[in-house]
Design a protein around this motif. Structure first.
Motif, PDB file in Angstrom:
ATOM      1  N   VAL A  26      18.283   4.226  86.149  1.00 20.35           N
ATOM      2  CA  VAL A  26      17.064   4.170  86.947  1.00 20.35           C
ATOM      3  C   VAL A  26      17.201   5.117  88.126  1.00 20.35           C
ATOM      4  O   VAL A  26      18.269   5.195  88.743  1.00 20.35           O
ATOM      5  CB  VAL A  26      16.816   2.741  87.495  1.00 20.35           C
ATOM      6  N   THR A  28      14.334   7.314  91.203  1.00 18.90           N
ATOM      7  CA  THR A  28      12.969   7.422  91.701  1.00 18.90           C
ATOM      8  C   THR A  28      12.296   8.667  91.145  1.00 18.90           C
ATOM      9  O   THR A  28      12.934   9.489  90.500  1.00 18.90           O
ATOM     10  CB  THR A  28      12.948   7.486  93.248  1.00 18.90           C
ATOM     11  N   PRO A  53      10.343   4.802  87.872  1.00 20.67           N
ATOM     12  CA  PRO A  53       9.126   4.140  88.337  1.00 20.67           C
ATOM     13  C   PRO A  53       8.428   4.934  89.445  1.00 20.67           C
ATOM     14  O   PRO A  53       9.015   5.837  90.044  1.00 20.67           O
ATOM     15  CB  PRO A  53       9.649   2.802  88.873  1.00 20.67           C
ATOM     16  N   CYS A  55       7.437   5.806  92.898  1.00 19.04           N
ATOM     17  CA  CYS A  55       8.019   5.586  94.232  1.00 19.04           C
ATOM     18  C   CYS A  55       7.420   6.564  95.235  1.00 19.04           C
ATOM     19  O   CYS A  55       8.056   6.890  96.250  1.00 19.04           O
ATOM     20  CB  CYS A  55       9.538   5.747  94.187  1.00 19.04           C
ATOM     21  N   TRP A  64      13.703   2.728  98.859  1.00 26.00           N
ATOM     22  CA  TRP A  64      14.221   1.373  99.052  1.00 26.00           C
ATOM     23  C   TRP A  64      13.846   0.863 100.442  1.00 26.00           C
ATOM     24  O   TRP A  64      13.345  -0.246 100.595  1.00 26.00           O
ATOM     25  CB  TRP A  64      15.734   1.354  98.842  1.00 26.00           C
ATOM     26  N   PHE A  69      11.026   0.721  96.107  1.00 27.91           N
ATOM     27  CA  PHE A  69      12.057   0.688  95.068  1.00 27.91           C
ATOM     28  C   PHE A  69      12.806  -0.622  95.243  1.00 27.91           C
ATOM     29  O   PHE A  69      13.782  -0.711  95.970  1.00 27.91           O
ATOM     30  CB  PHE A  69      13.000   1.895  95.235  1.00 27.91           C
ATOM     31  N   SER A  73       9.938  -4.407  91.562  1.00 24.00           N
ATOM     32  CA  SER A  73       9.139  -3.282  91.067  1.00 24.00           C
ATOM     33  C   SER A  73       9.828  -2.563  89.915  1.00 24.00           C
ATOM     34  O   SER A  73       9.179  -2.153  88.950  1.00 24.00           O
ATOM     35  CB  SER A  73       8.803  -2.301  92.197  1.00 24.00           C
ATOM     36  N   VAL A  74      11.151  -2.425  89.993  1.00 24.70           N
ATOM     37  CA  VAL A  74      11.891  -1.791  88.891  1.00 24.70           C
ATOM     38  C   VAL A  74      11.815  -2.676  87.645  1.00 24.70           C
ATOM     39  O   VAL A  74      11.571  -2.188  86.539  1.00 24.70           O
ATOM     40  CB  VAL A  74      13.352  -1.497  89.286  1.00 24.70           C
ATOM     41  N   ILE A  94      21.649   0.907  88.112  1.00 27.87           N
ATOM     42  CA  ILE A  94      20.878   1.279  89.296  1.00 27.87           C
ATOM     43  C   ILE A  94      21.722   2.193  90.183  1.00 27.87           C
ATOM     44  O   ILE A  94      22.953   2.156  90.127  1.00 27.87           O
ATOM     45  CB  ILE A  94      20.405   0.039  90.085  1.00 27.87           C
ATOM     46  N   LEU A 105      16.732  -7.698  90.796  1.00 32.21           N
ATOM     47  CA  LEU A 105      16.533  -7.118  89.468  1.00 32.21           C
ATOM     48  C   LEU A 105      17.080  -8.050  88.386  1.00 32.21           C
ATOM     49  O   LEU A 105      16.472  -8.199  87.320  1.00 32.21           O
ATOM     50  CB  LEU A 105      17.181  -5.734  89.373  1.00 32.21           C
TER      51      LEU A 105
END
Length: 133
Positions: A26, A28, A53, A55, A64, A69, A73-74, A94, A105
């Motif tokens: 993952v 941004t 995702p 961002c 973050w 982030f 949301s992830v 991550i 998460l």
């Protein structure tokens, strides 16, 4: 507009030819971060999924800190891709700088193994060799 960060499209990217055993990374949608991470994953020789995702084009730390982030949301983004249905082994990595989102998460993706990767993309090759084989 020089004030607007350069972004890549938020989506699930394929690095190599990922399959049901491939890990999920993952990052941004800040273009520099995306290109650094995707290039380093490619350099490992491991096929993987790269979840990116929305961002607002911010870096990992900035996104973050801005609440763009998060584990929630992830998790929502990953669920929305349907990727979990295609995987036998659900491992998601991550960024190290985003380690604080791990617990949230894990709650958002309860049947996934959530791993904290390195802080720097340049360390992905050794991370993959030492943690994902």
């Amino acid at each position: 507009d020089p004030q607007k960060p350069i972004q890549v499209e938020p989506k699930l990217y394929e690095i190599g030819e990922p399959g049901p055993e491939s890990p999920v990374f993952v990052t941004t949608n800040f273009s520099l971060t995306y290109f650094l991470v995707s290039d380093e994953i490619e350099n490992t020789g491991v096929s993987a999924w790269l979840a990116v995702p929305e961002c607002e084009g911010m870096s990992v730390l900035t996104a973050w800190a801005a609440g763009k982030f998060s584990g929630g949301s992830v998790g929502e983004f990953v669920r929305g891709t349907g990727l979990g249905d295609r995987l036998k082994r659900r491992r998601i990595v991550i960024p190290g700088y985003a380690a604080p989102i791990r617990g949230e998460l894990e709650e958002s993706l309860p049947d996934w193994e959530v791993l904290v990767g390195p802080q720097e993309a340049a360390d992905l090759e050794s991370y993959v060799r030492n943690h994902l084989n």
